[in-house]
Design an enzyme around this catalytic site. Structure first.
Site, mmCIF file in Angstrom:
data_model
loop_
_atom_site.group_PDB
_atom_site.id
_atom_site.type_symbol
_atom_site.label_atom_id
_atom_site.label_comp_id
_atom_site.label_asym_id
_atom_site.label_seq_id
_atom_site.Cartn_x
_atom_site.Cartn_y
_atom_site.Cartn_z
ATOM 1 N N SER A 1 0.868 -1.189 0.000
ATOM 2 C CA SER A 1 0.000 0.000 0.000
ATOM 3 C C SER A 1 0.892 1.223 0.000
ATOM 4 C CB SER A 1 -0.853 0.040 1.265
ATOM 5 O OG SER A 1 -0.095 0.540 2.361
ATOM 6 N N ASP A 2 0.357 2.377 -0.335
ATOM 7 C CA ASP A 2 1.110 3.605 -0.085
ATOM 8 C C ASP A 2 0.937 3.955 1.402
ATOM 9 O OD1 ASP A 2 2.711 5.808 -0.344
ATOM 10 O OD2 ASP A 2 1.674 6.625 -2.081
#
Ligand code: BGC
Length: 719
Positions: A265-266
């Protein structure tokens, strides 16, 4: 013999497996030297020691000593001795900083782009880093968005070429045995560059067809080149945040494209699904992201806090978690970390390779190729015996490296003033700051006026502070800050030739600049050797060859403005003025400077185009060729561009699509033939049923020095 990661997985408890899926920043770890890199908000994580001991990866650690310490402390406590993956943002250089990616884009030079990534990988690898969060390949059309500086521009074909070059440079051919390379992580999947209004993290809305046609090709190209990881985007795609988007990750990335590497994920994006409004709580965030295919959660703790209960209640299948863990362990194995958890980290090598002469040389060469000459009315190149006044906030500034240079030190950068002194007699050079970035005083102006007094020519070095572009650095007004526009206006009153050099991270609205100066060089943030490269160009020791890969708007009111747009049913025709057409009352439709544009100190002339046949079939390709002549007095490189248009498609086709380019070096008077092969395959696109195919009928083939000055011939595709 490598590690049997499946056997290792079997030994792991559910808690250990879940912690493996968490990524934390440096400061959670014993042995860390400081806070490391922080690029997002810090929420209270609410996790205990046990989780930290069992995490699988760290974000933002670097330096051989620090990384070795963190890894050593970790292995001393981790029950199964599973090493940490060390990841960081090495985007356009580690300590030797290269031009920002948007500038690299303007070089159209894949060899140097690859070389820059190879050097970045080497400096990062000896500093203990295993994975870089790069390349960023988001297609961009809106210069208000601060992150356009991280992209190579607005064209899917060119962005894909760069995506491949960067991945090759970072990873090399044998990631396991080549300790000078790092694994790459392409980002931000998907379409992060299409944020509405150019405001960071904002909504993205587009048809699946457009997504596939324009935005997805560069991610796909990176994966075709073997990129090991993918990072999700912060934005929604068709109403669903990318980080919990099953259609994007499971259906497309995993099932259709067959990607079996690690998805991360960011920063904080798993938990941000609550703010987006698709998850009621952290538990729902965890479930959505793991089921969509996100293996690693970066910097929030929905996974460690909730995955166990989700497995125990049967809402999440343990097999899903096993698959994610296995992918992470497999990457560790591929990087050889079970045998050598410190991998390339070496203090001796750090001292030897970082910022070496060779690395600086490549940085200077790439910076020289990345600058774009936007205007020149007989003032450039400068003559070494001229009296020159170098004025402006960037005349003597190390802030020329750009937003992703957290390891680059401004004191290592070659500043413009220092570089000028190597080119000319210092007694002929005067200097004044003229203004700050956003403020100006009468005293500063008077100093600049005095500096310019005896000068033959004024060189103005102006721009945006590096932190005016990059993540969360969007601007609605994309002109130069008012103080510097004032400086330019006041210098103009002196009635001397003015050369302006721009240091900035986005296409700007150039009103108040281009109309007041005699020559304009776009230097972007050129990196560690920036001053030297710019001086080489200004004094004619190198000939500018860069061409824009993102349009410069006439005004922000046109944005998004890009070359590969549709015609509309009522195109504006200046030759037949009409009221009810697609146009503005107050500004032109065209950008101020189009995609592909850039000048040289020499001139190139193009002959008529030749097509080897007027008919293309799937089995017989045809060739478009043209003669290019250096009709000026200096040797130089020309980037010859090839575009096509499908005249009547099943779906409306862009007015032009770049399908190829060639770089030719020509001595004065020299002519070379440049040719492009046209195949049926190159004319395919996604139809309304998402089938990737081509249309029979008429096409235009176009060749020229930029996307607007083109010679054109028709041909037909017959299948
Ligand atoms: C950025 C990513 C970056 C990550 C880790 C995020 O805020 O969007 O591009 O890789 O932080 O530093």
């Amino acid at each position: 013999m490598g590690k049997d990661v499946k056997a290792l997985l079997e030994q792991m408890t559910l808690d250990e497996k879940i912690a493996q899926l968490l990524q934390l920043a440096t400061f959670f770890y014993k042995g860390a030297a400081g806070e490391g890199e922080i690029t997002g908000p810090m929420a209270d994580m609410g996790i205990d020691e046990d989780v930290v001991t069992n995490t699988g990866s760290v974000l933002g650690a670097s330096g051989a000593k620090e990384v070795q310490n963190i890894q050593k402390e970790h292995l001393a406590e981790n029950r199964l001795g599973i090493p940490l993956l060390i990841m960081a943002d090495i985007v356009h250089g580690f300590k030797t900083i290269f031009p920002v990616p948007l500038a690299i884009g303007c070089s159209w030079n894949m060899e140097l782009a690859e070389k820059s990534a190879e050097i970045a990988a080497k400096e990062a690898a000896v500093s203990g880093i295993h994975v870089t969060f790069a390349p960023m390949v988001d297609l961009v059309r809106d210069p208000r968005w601060g992150r356009v500086m991280e992209s190579t521009g607005e064209d899917p074909y060119l962005n894909s070429e760069f995506a491949r070059a960067f991945v090759r440079g970072f990873q090399g051919e044998d990631l396991t045995n080549d300790l000078n390379r790092v694994a790459a992580c392409v980002k931000h999947f998907a379409a992060y560059g299409a944020a509405e209004g150019g405001r960071d993290y904002n909504t993205v809305n587009m048809s699946e067809r457009q997504l596939r046609e324009s935005y997805l090709p560069a991610y796909k190209a990176a994966l075709d080149e073997g990129c090991e990881m993918v990072m999700t985007a912060f934005n929604t795609v068709d109403g669903i945040p990318a980080t919990g988007n099953k259609k994007l990750m499971k259906d497309l990335l995993r099932d259709e494209w067959g990607f079996d590497g690690v998805i991360i994920s960011d920063w904080g994006a798993v938990k941000e699904q609550i703010f987006h409004g698709v998850a009621a709580d952290e538990k729902e965030c965890a479930q959505k992201s793991i089921e969509a295919g996100v293996d690693i959660e970066m910097m929030t703790s929905c996974y460690p806090k909730h995955l166990k209960e989700l497995v125990e209640s049967g809402e999440v299948n343990e097999e899903t978690i096993n698959e994610s863990v296995l992918r992470i362990l497999t990457l560790k194995e591929k990087l050889g970390l079970f045998e050598n958890p410190y991998r390339g980290a070496s203090e001796e090598l750090e001292a030897e390779v970082i910022l070496s002469e060779e690395h600086r040389k490549v940085s200077r060469e790439l910076a020289t190729k990345s600058c774009v000459l936007l205007k020149n009315e007989n003032v450039l190149p400068l003559q070494k015996e001229q009296k020159i006044a170098l004025i402006g906030p960037f005349a003597s500034s190390g802030d020329i490296m750009g937003a992703w240079s957290w390891h680059g030190r401004q004191e290592d950068a070659v500043q413009l003033q220092a570089a000028f002194k190597t080119k000319m007699d210092a007694s002929n050079l005067t200097f004044a700051k003229g203004s700050d970035i956003e403020t100006i005083t009468e005293e500063q102006i008077q100093e600049a006026v005095s500096a310019a007094e005896g000068a033959d020519v004024i060189v103005l070095a102006v721009g945006e502070r590096a932190d005016m572009s990059g993540e969360a650095k969007c601007r609605a007004d994309i002109r130069l800050p008012q103080a510097q526009l004032e400086l330019i206006a006041r210098m103009k009153e002196l009635q001397k030739p003015i050369v302006t050099v721009l240091f900035n991270g986005r296409p700007l609205d150039l009103h108040g600049v281009i109309d007041r100066v005699d020559a304009l060089l776009e230097a972007w943030y050129p990196g560690t050797e920036g001053g030297a490269a710019v001086a080489d160009l200004l004094f004619g020791d190198a000939n500018p060859s860069g061409k824009l890969t993102m349009s410069f708007p006439y005004s922000v009111g046109q944005v998004p403005v890009y070359y590969n747009h549709f015609n509309t049913g009522r195109p504006n025709r200046p030759d037949a003025p009409d009221h009810y057409v697609s146009k503005y009352l107050d500004i032109p439709n065209e950008p101020l400077l189009p995609f592909g544009y850039g000048l040289s100190y020499t001139s190139f002339t193009y002959s008529e185009m030749n097509l080897s046949s007027k008919t293309l079939t799937p089995s017989e390709e045809i060739t478009a060729s043209i003669q290019v002549t250096n009709s000026g007095e200096m040797a130089g490189e020309e980037i010859v561009q090839f575009y096509v248009r499908d005249i009547a498609g099943e779906i409306v086709r862009p007015l032009k699509e770049l399908k190829g380019y060639k770089k030719v070096w020509l001595e004065p008077g020299e002519t070379k033939e440049v040719s492009f092969t046209i195949t049926e395959e190159a004319l395919r696109y996604f139809h309304s049923n998402l089938e990737f195919t081509s249309d029979n009928g008429e096409f235009h083939a176009m060749i020229g020095p930029n996307s607007t000055e083109l010679t054109l011939l028709s041909f037909r595709l017959e299948k």
